[in-house]
Design a protein around this motif. Structure first.
Motif, mmCIF file in Angstrom:
data_model
loop_
_atom_site.group_PDB
_atom_site.id
_atom_site.type_symbol
_atom_site.label_atom_id
_atom_site.label_comp_id
_atom_site.label_asym_id
_atom_site.label_seq_id
_atom_site.Cartn_x
_atom_site.Cartn_y
_atom_site.Cartn_z
ATOM 1 N N ARG A 119 -8.535 46.292 12.044
ATOM 2 C CA ARG A 119 -9.383 47.371 11.517
ATOM 3 C C ARG A 119 -8.806 48.000 10.255
ATOM 4 O O ARG A 119 -9.519 48.670 9.517
ATOM 5 C CB ARG A 119 -9.557 48.442 12.587
ATOM 6 C CG ARG A 119 -10.302 47.956 13.824
ATOM 7 C CD ARG A 119 -10.406 49.047 14.881
ATOM 8 N NE ARG A 119 -11.268 48.641 15.982
ATOM 9 C CZ ARG A 119 -10.842 47.974 17.059
ATOM 10 N NH1 ARG A 119 -9.555 47.658 17.159
ATOM 11 N NH2 ARG A 119 -11.683 47.641 18.010
ATOM 12 N N HIS A 120 -7.519 47.808 10.026
ATOM 13 C CA HIS A 120 -6.854 48.421 8.871
ATOM 14 C C HIS A 120 -5.999 47.358 8.181
ATOM 15 O O HIS A 120 -4.774 47.347 8.329
ATOM 16 C CB HIS A 120 -5.986 49.609 9.318
ATOM 17 C CG HIS A 120 -6.714 50.584 10.187
ATOM 18 N ND1 HIS A 120 -7.538 51.558 9.678
ATOM 19 C CD2 HIS A 120 -6.763 50.701 11.545
ATOM 20 C CE1 HIS A 120 -8.057 52.245 10.674
ATOM 21 N NE2 HIS A 120 -7.611 51.751 11.812
ATOM 22 N N PRO A 121 -6.636 46.457 7.449
ATOM 23 C CA PRO A 121 -5.889 45.325 6.879
ATOM 24 C C PRO A 121 -4.917 45.750 5.784
ATOM 25 O O PRO A 121 -5.210 46.626 4.971
ATOM 26 C CB PRO A 121 -7.000 44.432 6.311
ATOM 27 C CG PRO A 121 -8.157 45.353 6.074
ATOM 28 C CD PRO A 121 -8.077 46.407 7.133
ATOM 29 N N LEU A 122 -3.761 45.138 5.822
ATOM 30 C CA LEU A 122 -2.747 45.286 4.772
ATOM 31 C C LEU A 122 -2.155 43.910 4.506
ATOM 32 O O LEU A 122 -1.965 43.127 5.445
ATOM 33 C CB LEU A 122 -1.624 46.234 5.216
ATOM 34 C CG LEU A 122 -1.864 47.738 5.135
ATOM 35 C CD1 LEU A 122 -0.663 48.472 5.723
ATOM 36 C CD2 LEU A 122 -2.080 48.172 3.699
ATOM 37 N N PRO A 123 -1.842 43.593 3.251
ATOM 38 C CA PRO A 123 -1.175 42.323 2.967
ATOM 39 C C PRO A 123 0.151 42.239 3.729
ATOM 40 O O PRO A 123 0.853 43.247 3.882
ATOM 41 C CB PRO A 123 -0.951 42.360 1.453
ATOM 42 C CG PRO A 123 -1.921 43.371 0.943
ATOM 43 C CD PRO A 123 -2.088 44.389 2.024
ATOM 44 N N ALA A 124 0.477 41.051 4.206
ATOM 45 C CA ALA A 124 1.692 40.874 5.003
ATOM 46 C C ALA A 124 2.949 41.378 4.295
ATOM 47 O O ALA A 124 3.784 42.045 4.927
ATOM 48 C CB ALA A 124 1.844 39.412 5.403
ATOM 49 N N PRO A 125 3.149 41.099 2.992
ATOM 50 C CA PRO A 125 4.357 41.620 2.340
ATOM 51 C C PRO A 125 4.425 43.147 2.353
ATOM 52 O O PRO A 125 5.506 43.725 2.536
ATOM 53 C CB PRO A 125 4.249 41.075 0.906
ATOM 54 C CG PRO A 125 3.374 39.877 1.017
ATOM 55 C CD PRO A 125 2.374 40.217 2.088
ATOM 56 N N ALA A 126 3.287 43.814 2.172
ATOM 57 C CA ALA A 126 3.273 45.278 2.182
ATOM 58 C C ALA A 126 3.593 45.793 3.572
ATOM 59 O O ALA A 126 4.367 46.755 3.745
ATOM 60 C CB ALA A 126 1.916 45.794 1.717
ATOM 61 N N LEU A 127 3.013 45.176 4.599
ATOM 62 C CA LEU A 127 3.271 45.599 5.975
ATOM 63 C C LEU A 127 4.737 45.387 6.338
ATOM 64 O O LEU A 127 5.360 46.250 6.975
ATOM 65 C CB LEU A 127 2.369 44.821 6.920
ATOM 66 C CG LEU A 127 2.252 45.344 8.351
ATOM 67 C CD1 LEU A 127 1.645 46.741 8.385
ATOM 68 C CD2 LEU A 127 1.414 44.390 9.200
ATOM 69 N N ALA A 157 2.409 45.900 12.841
ATOM 70 C CA ALA A 157 1.153 45.143 12.904
ATOM 71 C C ALA A 157 0.213 45.718 13.955
ATOM 72 O O ALA A 157 -1.011 45.663 13.805
ATOM 73 C CB ALA A 157 1.438 43.680 13.202
ATOM 74 N N VAL A 158 0.779 46.307 15.019
ATOM 75 C CA VAL A 158 -0.059 46.871 16.078
ATOM 76 C C VAL A 158 -0.980 47.963 15.529
ATOM 77 O O VAL A 158 -2.134 48.091 15.958
ATOM 78 C CB VAL A 158 0.828 47.414 17.217
ATOM 79 C CG1 VAL A 158 0.000 48.217 18.213
ATOM 80 C CG2 VAL A 158 1.540 46.262 17.932
ATOM 81 N N LEU A 159 -0.488 48.742 14.571
ATOM 82 C CA LEU A 159 -1.322 49.817 14.016
ATOM 83 C C LEU A 159 -2.601 49.282 13.388
ATOM 84 O O LEU A 159 -3.625 49.969 13.389
ATOM 85 C CB LEU A 159 -0.543 50.599 12.953
ATOM 86 C CG LEU A 159 0.582 51.518 13.410
ATOM 87 C CD1 LEU A 159 1.156 52.254 12.202
ATOM 88 C CD2 LEU A 159 0.134 52.497 14.468
ATOM 89 N N THR A 160 -2.547 48.085 12.851
ATOM 90 C CA THR A 160 -3.703 47.574 12.108
ATOM 91 C C THR A 160 -4.899 47.289 13.008
ATOM 92 O O THR A 160 -6.021 47.183 12.521
ATOM 93 C CB THR A 160 -3.340 46.296 11.320
ATOM 94 O OG1 THR A 160 -3.051 45.227 12.230
ATOM 95 C CG2 THR A 160 -2.154 46.542 10.407
ATOM 96 N N ASP A 185 -2.416 52.513 2.190
ATOM 97 C CA ASP A 185 -1.352 51.510 2.133
ATOM 98 C C ASP A 185 0.029 52.130 2.285
ATOM 99 O O ASP A 185 1.036 51.503 1.968
ATOM 100 C CB ASP A 185 -1.435 50.714 0.828
ATOM 101 C CG ASP A 185 -1.313 51.592 -0.413
ATOM 102 O OD1 ASP A 185 -1.202 52.832 -0.272
ATOM 103 O OD2 ASP A 185 -1.344 51.045 -1.531
ATOM 104 N N SER A 186 0.086 53.364 2.786
ATOM 105 C CA SER A 186 1.372 54.012 3.034
ATOM 106 C C SER A 186 1.464 54.442 4.494
ATOM 107 O O SER A 186 0.497 54.363 5.256
ATOM 108 C CB SER A 186 1.572 55.212 2.102
ATOM 109 O OG SER A 186 0.614 56.220 2.361
ATOM 110 N N LEU A 187 2.637 54.904 4.873
ATOM 111 C CA LEU A 187 2.903 55.319 6.244
ATOM 112 C C LEU A 187 3.453 56.743 6.208
ATOM 113 O O LEU A 187 4.383 57.040 5.459
ATOM 114 C CB LEU A 187 3.943 54.377 6.866
ATOM 115 C CG LEU A 187 4.168 54.445 8.369
ATOM 116 C CD1 LEU A 187 2.961 53.869 9.113
ATOM 117 C CD2 LEU A 187 5.423 53.657 8.746
#
Length: 218
Positions: A119-127, A157-160, A185-187
């Motif tokens: 539900r909240h996609p982020l590129p793997a390098p950013a994650l 990854a669970v957050l996504t 794209d931040s935490l």
């Protein structure tokens, strides 16, 4: 099982943190899932629904219940676990998701069920960068407790896949812990200890930096 979304990351791996009765019941749950005894698994979960993503305490594999269902090819059990809040993005100790395990075991009919709904996609390098920075922050702000207790640190990854991408990570001995939440794209993180006045610290983590934005609020 009622459909719920459990947003507490259980990082405990050392068995002396919990009362012996809790450890024994967690062992029963892990044994039942390993053996494919799904009636016994769901009997345990009826009493402890927040254990739907639990792994064996101190176990090296990091298999949660959904990983075991994928290994056994138990499609009905997997569907019930997902309906009860099992995380499809949760990795094992070697980084495998339930979908990966099912595919490797030849249970191709489970691929649709186990494929994460992001539900909240982020590129793997950013994650990965956010996760590395979060782990560094936890180690620093827990004053060594994360390493002392050999905690399993959060898999971001669970957050996504969560509807609300936020989670709480209690740290044994800290009498508090960490809240963290995806914000674009931040935490955004908050840490505190209930026995230390003014211990609250809020950070914003990006792929490139970790910034302290507030402190002293607890």
């Amino acid at each position: 099982m009622a459909k719920t979304e459990h947003t507490r990351w259980d990082g405990v791996t050392t068995r002396d943190v919990y009362h012996a009765d809790i450890v024994a019941r967690r062992d029963l749950l892990a044994d039942a899932a390993r053996d494919g005894d799904w009636p016994r698994v769901f009997d345990q979960l009826a009493e402890n629904p927040d254990w739907v993503n639990a792994t064996r305490m101190g176990g090296p594999s990091g298999f949660a219940l959904l990983h075991q269902a994928a290994w056994h090819g138990a499609q009905d059990a997997a569907a019930a676990l997902v309906g009860g809040g099992a995380w499809r993005t949760l990795p094992t100790a070697t980084g495998e998701r339930a979908a990966d395990i099912a595919l490797a075991r030849g249970h191709k009919g489970m691929s649709g069920l186990l494929q994460p709904v992001v539900r909240h996609p982020l590129p793997a390098p950013a994650l990965d960068a956010l996760q590395d920075r979060l782990h560094a922050l936890i180690r620093a702000d827990s004053h060594g407790l994360a390493d002392q207790h050999r905690l399993k640190l959060p898999a971001l990854a669970v957050l996504t896949e969560l509807t609300e991408p936020r989670m709480y990570f209690p740290v044994p001995g800290m009498y508090g812990g960490f809240r963290y939440e995806l914000d674009g794209d931040s935490l955004v993180t908050e840490s505190w200890s209930r026995v230390v006045g003014g211990s609250g610290r809020r950070h914003r983590i990006t792929a490139r930096s970790t910034e302290l934005v507030a402190e002293g609020f607890v």
